[in-house]
Enzyme design. Sequence first.
Site, short mmCIF file in Angstrom:
data_model
loop_
_atom_site.label_atom_id
_atom_site.label_comp_id
_atom_site.label_asym_id
_atom_site.label_seq_id
_atom_site.Cartn_x
_atom_site.Cartn_y
_atom_site.Cartn_z
N ARG A 71 27.85 33.82 46.76
CA ARG A 71 28.08 34.59 45.54
C ARG A 71 26.75 34.92 44.85
O ARG A 71 25.82 34.11 44.86
CB ARG A 71 28.95 33.74 44.60
CG ARG A 71 29.37 34.40 43.29
CD ARG A 71 30.41 35.44 43.52
NE ARG A 71 31.15 35.75 42.28
CZ ARG A 71 31.79 36.90 42.09
NH1 ARG A 71 31.78 37.83 43.02
NH2 ARG A 71 32.45 37.12 40.97
N THR B 224 35.40 45.21 46.61
CA THR B 224 35.45 44.20 47.66
C THR B 224 36.04 44.70 48.98
O THR B 224 36.70 45.72 49.05
CB THR B 224 36.20 42.95 47.17
OG1 THR B 224 35.70 42.60 45.88
CG2 THR B 224 36.06 41.79 48.08
N ASP C 291 31.43 40.45 36.24
CA ASP C 291 32.52 39.49 36.45
C ASP C 291 32.46 38.34 35.45
O ASP C 291 33.40 37.56 35.35
CB ASP C 291 32.48 38.93 37.88
CG ASP C 291 33.17 39.84 38.88
OD1 ASP C 291 33.70 40.89 38.46
OD2 ASP C 291 33.18 39.52 40.08
N SER D 28 35.03 34.32 40.45
CA SER D 28 35.58 35.32 41.37
C SER D 28 37.05 35.03 41.61
O SER D 28 37.53 33.91 41.38
CB SER D 28 34.83 35.26 42.70
OG SER D 28 35.47 36.04 43.69
N GLY E 205 39.73 42.85 43.38
CA GLY E 205 39.43 42.25 42.09
C GLY E 205 40.36 41.09 41.79
O GLY E 205 40.76 40.34 42.69
#
Length: 601
Positions: free
Chosen positions: A133, A420, A461, A485, A508
């Site tokens: 990440r 994503t 985010d 996430s 998402g």
Amino acid sequence: MRVSLQREIASMNFSFSTSRRAGRSPLLALAAASAFWAGGAASQPLAPAPEAATGRIAKAVGTAQRYMAAAANPLAASAGRDILRAGGSATDAAIAIQLVLNLVEPQSSGIGGGAFFVHWDEAGRTLVTLDGRERAPQAAKPDRFIGPEGKPMKFIDAVVGGRSVGVPGTVKLLEEAHKRWGRLPWATVMAPAIKLAEDGFTISPRLNGLLSGETNLAKDPRAAAYFYEPDGKAKAVGTVLKNPAFAATLRAVAERGSDAFYSGPIAEDIVSTVTGHKTNPGDMTLADLQAYKVEEREAVCGSYRVWRICGMGPPSSGAIAVQQMLGVLETQNMARLGPSAESAHWFSEAGRLAFADRALFLADPAFVSVPVSGLIDRDYIRSRAGLVSPDKSMGRAKPGDPPNKRAQLFAPSDGIENGTSHISVIDADGNAVAMTTTIEDGFGSRQMTRGGFLLNNELTDFNFAPEEEGKPVANRVEGGKRPRSSMAPTLVFDAFGRLYAVVGSPGGSQIIGFVGKTLVALLDWKMDPQAAVDFANFGSRNGPTELEKGTEAEAWKTALEAKGHEVRLLEMTSGIQAIVKTPEGFVGGADGRREGVAIGD
């Protein structure tokens, strides 16, 4: 093979009409295109479809005997299959797929972003999860997304530019995975993407549709020159795109490893791009890039009926939320209920409870004590299930009081997530990879480096407001922190501990519902993987109950409203990739909402 696959993509019949032919199943109806979401972030509402819908494709289930790869684009899946054919491992194939996706699906993922990697070693019977990440620059402060008037910035204003860019983790992640589980040489697994970047590939209908609907990408001169014609129109379907700059970047990484990315000219260019944005610069430094590390995390595993479900732990909320939802659903006979308004009621209520806990407890475990064991404790989840009424929606759930929780004065926060892609692979030896990868919003921060790749906007985010009602938010911005996430790369094992399925999706915060729906469809409703991934999306993120527009789920609206649900019909652009292991080999499904395939030999 690549040529025929490119022709296949170019000939795919995407429709931008909402009309349907009489008698045609709503599940296979082509959805209308929707505009990118650019809503305000003052209260950080939950975002709708993270990428615009560009139509749907009816697909046949994929089958294979020896190995299988599933990805969001045929060229990427083909690259993975080629690596498997050459004797490569699931990890080798996943690396090749990711790098090709950087080219053919640039809006969703790439080396300018981050990913989570879940790996199963069949011979060693071991499960390992790696966290790649993105991290906030060390200079980042909690008020990063607070505007001059003291209010949270509008989402799109925060996204575009360097302010939103986190330190990328994908290259380090791929290198670490290859060191552990790679079989072919590092340069070999990078070769398919290098060749495709140099030789070129044709723009697909989906990429063209997304470029045509995008309003900020063309403001970046490098991106404009690459994706758009001089008159500002998106390059047409079938146009050959070549990216020699990206090929050069990959050659450098192939020769010198991740050091070529995190230091030297490539790193300097990343920093220059981030800090040099004219209206919204960031503060990333070379030291931030050089300090980046991949973290091995403890897998989050739990039971669902006779199955064992495993996934990624914090900073991802995905596995915890999915398991909380399944724990609530386990109190019901979902097989008997089948796909119905009643199932949607229980699924949505389970989502409300999971998202309430997610909002309060989930964040980077290096900064916040996350009570993982308590959140997935079976007795705790059953106590939460007792809050669900069979006759009436709870509307909005409150967070619970899980065991093993430390005293912390945090306020809940929903946050916004987008973008994503997902990769599922099983190799000839039974090793498996579930990898969910992202640059966050469609086309990330809308900044392209000289190295030919887009940079993420992952820092959006984080919660924009660092405090809610006078209390700090767990997922607030802090220097060096990884944003929460919802990515949920998932492995399923049977009652004997044998690998059964590899599942995951983009989307998402909707990922949690997309993966949960697919697991229920596979395990309770006994759908094949293609039917499971294509089935209508539905659920709740502790707001309204969401039903996918243009599908059979629309028929449940009246019954759900009778139970007090506030129902919204919307595009729910999942991109689920699922592979199921059978006695005969493998059966796979790739989401018809995107261009992907599940293929093997």
